[in-house]
Enzyme design. Structure first.
Site, mmCIF file in Angstrom:
data_model
loop_
_atom_site.group_PDB
_atom_site.id
_atom_site.type_symbol
_atom_site.label_atom_id
_atom_site.label_comp_id
_atom_site.label_asym_id
_atom_site.label_seq_id
_atom_site.Cartn_x
_atom_site.Cartn_y
_atom_site.Cartn_z
ATOM 1 N N GLU A 1 0.922 -1.216 0.145
ATOM 2 C CA GLU A 1 0.071 -0.043 0.035
ATOM 3 C C GLU A 1 0.715 1.041 -0.083
ATOM 4 O O GLU A 1 0.594 2.189 -0.863
ATOM 5 C CB GLU A 1 -1.048 -0.119 1.101
ATOM 6 C CG GLU A 1 -2.050 -1.124 1.286
ATOM 7 C CD GLU A 1 -1.845 -2.455 1.149
ATOM 8 O OE1 GLU A 1 -0.539 -2.659 1.577
ATOM 9 O OE2 GLU A 1 -2.555 -3.226 0.957
ATOM 10 N N HIS B 1 -12.301 -5.123 7.422
ATOM 11 C CA HIS B 1 -12.898 -4.837 5.991
ATOM 12 C C HIS B 1 -14.157 -3.855 6.104
ATOM 13 O O HIS B 1 -14.840 -3.540 5.139
ATOM 14 C CB HIS B 1 -13.340 -6.123 5.233
ATOM 15 C CG HIS B 1 -12.258 -7.031 4.681
ATOM 16 N ND1 HIS B 1 -11.242 -7.442 5.621
ATOM 17 C CD2 HIS B 1 -11.643 -7.086 3.508
ATOM 18 C CE1 HIS B 1 -10.448 -8.139 4.733
ATOM 19 N NE2 HIS B 1 -10.510 -7.892 3.354
HETATM 20 C C1 TPP Z 1 -2.284 -5.273 3.837
HETATM 21 C C2 TPP Z 1 -3.046 -6.025 2.912
HETATM 22 N N1 TPP Z 1 -3.405 -5.421 1.594
HETATM 23 C C3 TPP Z 1 -4.383 -6.246 0.819
HETATM 24 C C4 TPP Z 1 -5.003 -7.147 1.521
HETATM 25 C C5 TPP Z 1 -5.939 -7.784 0.793
HETATM 26 N N2 TPP Z 1 -5.667 -9.209 0.272
HETATM 27 C C6 TPP Z 1 -5.915 -10.029 1.024
HETATM 28 S S1 TPP Z 1 -5.262 -11.464 0.255
HETATM 29 C C7 TPP Z 1 -4.494 -10.787 -0.793
HETATM 30 C C8 TPP Z 1 -3.381 -11.707 -1.655
HETATM 31 C C9 TPP Z 1 -2.357 -12.098 -0.806
HETATM 32 O O1 TPP Z 1 -1.526 -12.977 -1.461
HETATM 33 P P1 TPP Z 1 -0.240 -13.882 -0.682
HETATM 34 O O2 TPP Z 1 0.138 -13.027 0.107
HETATM 35 O O3 TPP Z 1 0.371 -14.443 -1.970
HETATM 36 O O4 TPP Z 1 -1.100 -15.022 -0.121
HETATM 37 P P2 TPP Z 1 -2.394 -16.015 -0.634
HETATM 38 O O5 TPP Z 1 -3.478 -15.296 -0.517
HETATM 39 O O6 TPP Z 1 -1.765 -16.364 -1.966
HETATM 40 O O7 TPP Z 1 -2.160 -17.200 0.252
HETATM 41 C C10 TPP Z 1 -4.824 -9.559 -0.656
HETATM 42 C C11 TPP Z 1 -4.186 -8.332 -1.823
HETATM 43 C C12 TPP Z 1 -4.872 -7.506 2.694
HETATM 44 N N3 TPP Z 1 -5.442 -8.461 3.419
HETATM 45 N N4 TPP Z 1 -3.747 -6.831 3.553
#
Ligand code: TPP
Ligand code: TPP
Ligand code: MG
Ligand code: MG
Lengths: 326, 363, 326, 363
Positions: free
Chosen positions: A60, A129
């Protein structure tokens, strides 16, 4: 003219502004191929390409930080925070640079950018959220904070935000994303930032709200009008900062009574500022204390308890009655 | 246990002119006499201004500021190698580079004496971003500027400075990651001056070098002797070239030493030895560069004296201008909150002027 | 009993609490060998060693993030943000975890920690070093925000903050660090969090402030009392959140008039909340609107203009007069 | 140009059981039949619960949640290798590991159905930190927990999970840097499942591996096949050992694949091909581990059937309990804002109860 929901209306604004102005760039997590987790940016990648619609890595602060750089170079980035709950990770960048660059260079360098973020509760979302924290951004000098309440004003305000010469935090009440539709003209429509709107005229009480709370607010007013015949004026703030208190104050000098409806926790929130402004300017006209009908000062509960904590029409109606009966 | 090796990396170090002014001739860049002397002249000017500022500060004529002494060999060759269209994105210890880019000497004086006027450039096209006091933020700005310049087809590069301490901030990481994901035309220069206020470099991070942090993003990285203007010249030229060719970012660790206090509010005696400082002074860049120029026959003491006089005079003129009366208004901040009019600001502006009037009346 | 300034008093509290409780850990940038850039943590490293006094790398979010981890493991980290202006870099950690852990586990896991940070203007500091943003933290449910105004209460409140079971943002008015001395008892002294203090009783007007603004406030009161013989009650908030409005409201029901003095920009600040609370509970007692004498909604100017922008005794006195004359 | 090489690094990859269930016998860890079967049983249970949750969600009986299918070979062997006193610090895709640590199946159901009760452990000493939805924060918590456990002389290790996307966050960097500066007893496991919602791994960061990000901090790093429970076992055992010996943190990149949607609110068809998913399904961990166990003579289809029944029953029981009536109060949040009483909260609590009463009256 088409009947659009808020998602479609915002999408329309983005499409049109990108088509209008090559300097407008859209960036954020999942805004490209996926079209945004709420589908707000759908079709932009197809129309404008990966050169102008950027799926960013998951960071972010960098989304805002690089957008500041782009803006300094003359572009107009429109970036998305996936949820307002993650936006605190970019507060450093926003506070230190976006809001100050104009002041510290006396206008030589500016940061025209829009940060769109869904906010607020009511959609049974995961923790982090559902918060409503417009006051946090509103307290920063140099930041504009805008909260549309319906498809039509969302579109018109977003256009204004993109064209504004300063950073605008554009907070989208996600509860209203798909809740209802409105006629939205195909032709460009722009609403000025910093202006509240009287959405219903009335003489006996002023009801002020913004964002998703406008719906229970309007509903409650209708209910009380029906039950008691009270004439209620309703104001939609639209811009939180700089706050258009003139419209509110003018109204209260006529009605003498005011209820402010806010989803966020009560203390140090927007309704407190409105109360203070009325106190400043309409003190002698008040026939009852300004009533703040707000969320509670508790940590936002998970969605199993969410409904109990959101202001609703019945509570707004009750607050109106209390104020009328004072 | 036999495992498959899937990637290999290394970090190189570059020094051309050692601390005794001894040259590694094989590595010497092709710089003309004029170019070399230009570097030297700017270094002298920056040193002179720095020393003068310290005196002004001690006399109560200037606010707190972070001296730049000893780090002249970094930002000066960098700024000289940059093109006008490139972006200069500093932290707060790049005095020399700023001057080279065309920032008036007075700007620094105004800035550190508490006036926004120090950020206002004679010409916006100088492409110097104001000081970033909040450490790390500037890294992401540089990436955004770089991205924008490519988007606009400008072929310009953003050059970003940060301290060794700054590399610990999340924004450093996020910025480098974005830069490499976007293959952005940007150069990151870490001024590793061994200290972040009282925190020594080896406690700041456990990695053997700062340069290797580039490996995390497959960003080409290089450690150089940051007190060696020739090494800096070679490194920045290579990095600018890489960026301009569309090959993405570079990370340069320039190893130097913060010879003075962190800022004038700091007392290094609390946390480091004078012995350590003494050793560092022996390696400082002006000394060795002066010797190099003399060895090359480009310089001698007879030339040094007029140069000293010249930079002194320039600084003196700047100080005079700095201390001359200004018609800067106290209510300017109201004019620059937003680029549009707003009732709240207008009303408070009026209140403010009312205060001023009332307070003038009451003396 | 010794005459201490605020720096020494806070240092005393840290020394004593670390000696009292092995779970108390101090961490932050330059808090160890250097003793803190304002010397607040001087001598701690010498007395308690590098095992309990940690000079951290330069990363605000990690200072708070690791402190949250330590607190979850049962320690009581007292961490320092070098200036409040850098604290926005840790807002994500603070908002998402420190303030919520108790609520989300119904008290099974808690985060007892103190975040000390110097804030406010008046010391001719560099940009980003002079802001006053207590409202930003106060709007977060689950966070306590404390602002001492003098050496003695600084010491007693810090002790309470360290012993508090929840995260406390302890905002130190740096303008008052060395501005004056007070008798501070050697023996432990604790003041409760969440309680405002009536520092002077009076009957005709209530004057509310906190932090560094207490000094011009008290001075202005004395001046008006001298000039007009007005009896002024003065309240020092001490805790910003949870805000002790009862003490303020009770006072205003007696005096009927109130001036709130705040260094921060006016809009969405603490004084707005106080005004709203008075409006709620003392509406019928008010003989004049509550007056907010505050900073302006401008980007904090550099120190060349700072003095013009800080509330001072003359402006407070003027606000008092206006309110008395209403 | 001849430069001095001052540091060299490499990244190793470990796979013991390949996607066809073929074993590299030289690398096989010494695990007993019981230990191997335990891994397998937990994997089955986690898979079953995941699949059941998806159905519940589709039926409107559960909120949005992030399925874990395909990643069972990571958190389960990790949790099994940990000691009770170690800290389990998850992101949000470690269902199996949480179950192994002793979190009731119902916790996950409560949590994803919007009840804080899902975070309340039967016993605080289980040392499981609740899900970290805000990505990256948990990395620093783990470092703090690790530091604290050393401070208290507990000899326990904090094990932290994060996704490939999460490595882009500033907190990942700051946390790793603190960990190595403090030589904290912590293990970082990146579940590289190739996707962060719609963002593919190769766009997330330009580095060839995630493992190499450890080099930035001189943290020992290793990439493993994350669908291979044997490789995971070896890697975590080594890392825990290193941490417990006081040698500091380790970074493990476990390469896997997110076989399902990101969360139930997501539609992967928007951004990836079914072909890609099909290929990934062939590499999934249960398939190959089943084959391995059979090859070793520890398992056969006759044993599989009762196991399936057993995990089904466990999940069924959990769902029943989950859907049984609860006396959870709507006003609980007021009781847990602070650990101390405050008038403002008390007053609002009263208001809240008034609302509830009024709304009950009005039906
Ligand atoms: C700080 C933050 N930014 C955005 C999100 C929204 N979000 C939730 S999961 C995700 C993707 C996560 O990807 P990864 O770290 O590869 O984990 P995965 O879901 O593949 O297990 C996002 C962008 C969040 N939860 N926290
Ligand atoms: C985000 C942030 N945190 C803390 C500070 C306070 N501070 C100013 S300079 C400094 C040390 C910087 O060290 P380094 O990055 O090595 O740069 P140097 O001062 O050595 O040039 C600190 C901690 C700051 N300006 N910004
Ligand atoms: Mg340094
Ligand atoms: Mg992933």
């Amino acid at each position: 003219m088409a009947k659009l929901n808020m998602v479609q209306a915002i999408n329309l604004a983005l499409h049109q502004e990108m088509a209008n102005d090559k300097d407008v760039i859209v960036l954020g997590q999942d805004v490209g191929v996926d079209g945004g987790v709420f589908r707000l940016t759908e079709g932009l990648l197809e129309e404008f390409g990966t050169g102008r619609v950027l799926d960013t890595p998951l960071a972010e602060s960098a989304i805002i930080g690089t957008s500041i750089g782009m803006a300094l170079a003359g572009l107009k980035p429109v970036c998305e925070m996936q949820f307002s709950g993650f936006s605190y990770l970019m507060m450093g960048q926003f506070e230190a640079h976006a809001t100050r660059m104009r002041a510290r260079t006396h206008g030589q360098l500016t940061v025209p950018m829009v940060i769109r973020m869904p906010f607020g509760g009511g959609v049974r979302a995961l923790e982090h959220h559902s918060e409503s924290r417009e006051a946090t951004y509103a307290h920063l000098p140099g930041a504009k904070v805008v909260t549309p309440s319906g498809p039509r004003n969302a579109r018109a305000l977003l256009v204004a935000a993109i064209r504004d010469p300063d950073p605008v935090v554009f907070m989208e009440p996600k509860h209203s994303y798909r809740a209802f539709r409105e006629e939205v003209p195909d032709k460009e429509e722009v609403m000025p930032l910093g202006k509240a709107q009287v959405v219903q005229e009335g003489t006996e009480l002023t009801l002020v709200s913004w964002g998703a709370m406008m719906r229970p607010t309007v509903k409650a007013a209708a209910q009380v009008e029906k039950e008691r015949g009270t004439s209620i004026e309703i104001i939609d703030l639209l811009t939180i900062s700089p706050l258009d208190s003139d419209t509110v104050v003018e109204s209260v000098t006529r009605t003498g009574r005011c209820v402010v409806v806010q989803e966020a926790p009560r203390s140090f929130g927007v309704s407190s500022e409105i109360t203070a402004r009325i106190n400043d300017k309409a003190f002698l006209y008040l026939e009852a204390p300004v009533k703040r009908l707000t969320g509670f000062d508790v940590v936002t509960p998970y969605f199993g308890r969410e409904k109990s904590y959101l202001p609703n029409a019945s509570r707004v109606a009750h607050a109106i009655e209390e104020t009328l009966n004072f | 246990m036999p495992r498959k090796q899937i990637a290999k990396f290394s970090v190189q170090h570059l020094q051309i002119l050692d601390e005794n002014g001894k040259l590694d001739a094989k590595l010497e860049p092709k710089l003309s006499e004029d170019e070399l002397l230009e570097i030297y002249r700017w270094m002298r000017l920056a040193r002179e201004l720095d020393e003068r500022m310290l005196k002004l500060q001690r006399q109560g004529r200037l606010g707190t500021f972070p001296p730049n002494t000893g780090q002249e060999a970094i930002s000066i060759p960098v700024a000289l190698a940059m093109q006008d269209k490139d972006w200069f994105v500093g932290a707060f210890r790049e005095l020399g580079g700023r001057l080279v880019r065309g920032e008036p000497l007075t700007s620094t004086l105004y800035y550190y004496n508490g006036w926004e006027e120090g950020n206002i450039l004679p010409n916006k096209d100088l492409r110097i971003i104001p000081t970033s006091v909040v450490i790390g933020c500037q890294v992401e700005h540089a990436v955004g500027l770089a991205w924008a310049s490519r988007y606009k087809g400008e072929d310009s590069v953003a050059v970003c400075f940060i301290g060794d301490g700054g590399t610990s901030e999340g924004d450093f990481h996020e910025g480098l990651n974005f830069a490499s994901a976007w293959k952005a035309p940007v150069v990151f220069i870490v001024q590793n001056n061994q200290w972040a206020i009282s925190m020594p470099r080896q406690s700041q991070t456990a990695s053997g070098t700062i340069a290797q942090k580039g490996i995390a993003y497959d960003i080409p990285c290089l450690q150089i002797d940051g007190n060696d203007p020739l090494a800096m010249h070679v490194a920045i030229t290579e990095a600018l070239d890489r960026a301009r060719k569309g090959e993405g970012p570079t990370l340069i660790e320039a190893v130097t030493y913060r010879l003075m206090m962190h800022t004038t509010a700091d007392d290094p005696k609390k946390y480091r030895s004078e012995e350590e400082e003494k050793v560092a002074w022996k390696k400082e860049p002006l000394l060795r560069f002066n010797k190099y120029l003399k060895d090359k026959g480009f310089w001698d003491d007879a030339k040094e004296e007029p140069l000293r006089g010249e930079v002194k005079a320039k600084v003196e003129d700047a100080v005079k201008e700095f201390e001359s009366p200004k018609d800067w208004q106290q209510d300017d901040p109201f004019k620059h909150v937003f680029g549009t009019e707003h009732a709240v600001i207008a009303e408070q502006h009026k209140d403010f002027l009312g205060n001023v009037e009332r307070e003038a009346d009451h003396g």
